[in-house]
Motif scaffolding. Sequence first.
Motif, mmCIF file in Angstrom:
data_model
loop_
_atom_site.group_PDB
_atom_site.id
_atom_site.type_symbol
_atom_site.label_atom_id
_atom_site.label_comp_id
_atom_site.label_asym_id
_atom_site.label_seq_id
_atom_site.Cartn_x
_atom_site.Cartn_y
_atom_site.Cartn_z
ATOM 1 N N VAL A 1 28.895 51.692 36.748
ATOM 2 C CA VAL A 1 29.624 50.434 36.799
ATOM 3 C C VAL A 1 31.016 50.652 37.391
ATOM 4 C CG1 VAL A 1 30.515 48.524 35.398
ATOM 5 C CG2 VAL A 1 28.424 49.695 34.705
ATOM 6 N N SER A 2 31.361 49.832 38.360
ATOM 7 C CA SER A 2 32.716 49.861 38.904
ATOM 8 C C SER A 2 33.672 49.343 37.830
ATOM 9 C CB SER A 2 32.805 48.969 40.143
ATOM 10 O OG SER A 2 34.157 48.814 40.529
ATOM 11 N N THR A 3 34.857 49.921 37.760
ATOM 12 C CA THR A 3 35.848 49.442 36.790
ATOM 13 C C THR A 3 36.574 48.205 37.303
ATOM 14 O OG1 THR A 3 37.501 50.971 37.673
ATOM 15 C CG2 THR A 3 36.198 51.718 35.762
ATOM 16 N N LYS A 4 36.323 47.840 38.566
ATOM 17 C CA LYS A 4 36.914 46.619 39.111
ATOM 18 C C LYS A 4 36.062 45.433 38.683
ATOM 19 C CE LYS A 4 38.876 48.697 43.241
ATOM 20 N NZ LYS A 4 38.870 48.687 44.722
ATOM 21 N N GLN A 5 36.697 44.439 38.085
ATOM 22 C CA GLN A 5 35.974 43.256 37.642
ATOM 23 C C GLN A 5 35.799 42.272 38.782
ATOM 24 O OE1 GLN A 5 38.293 41.994 34.158
ATOM 25 N NE2 GLN A 5 36.500 42.572 32.954
ATOM 26 N N LYS A 6 34.672 41.538 38.728
ATOM 27 C CA LYS A 6 34.423 40.466 39.690
ATOM 28 C C LYS A 6 35.386 39.324 39.411
ATOM 29 C CE LYS A 6 29.686 40.426 39.256
ATOM 30 N NZ LYS A 6 28.390 39.752 39.356
#
Length: 170
Positions: free
Chosen positions: A156-161
């Motif tokens: 999972v990317s730590t950047k949120q949508k």
Amino acid sequence: MNDKPLNVSIEQAKLLGNALRIKIISQLIDQPKTAKQVADLLGQSGGNVHYHIKKLHEGGLIELVEKRQYGGVTEKYYLSKSKWFNSVGDTPIDPVLNDDYHSIDSTSLSLRLNLTTEQQEEIKEEFRKFLESWVVKTSVSDDSESEEFSIGVKIVSTKQKKEGEVDEKL
């Protein structure tokens, strides 16, 4: 057979929540086989494997690719549509992997890494190969001495949508 992961519905994901069905799919990846051939390879009864193949076929996870007539018997050859399946949305493909599932035995491993796009693809491929090797290792085992576990790897990317942003990988 397509190496690209197949996006599946919740109903299809439920069909994959069974170790024997995963073993069956693993036997139908590279070459079409009959239920009898798969049963023999897995050391399972023909009726049991036939039942699960029927459910996987009805669920759209495997396809009937050939029928052969031998006397009064029709042999049906099946092939998996993919060897990897993705659930759409936030629901894990296996409900056992939900955070609210209360298991008698569970291990959670996690860490954070800085990855380039190439490294992310590489680590995904390494995890796939690792999990595939365990499907092979456990395909023919004495089920009386084993317990079914669900194993999931989530990268999972730590950047949120942002609100309303669509997942571009679907």
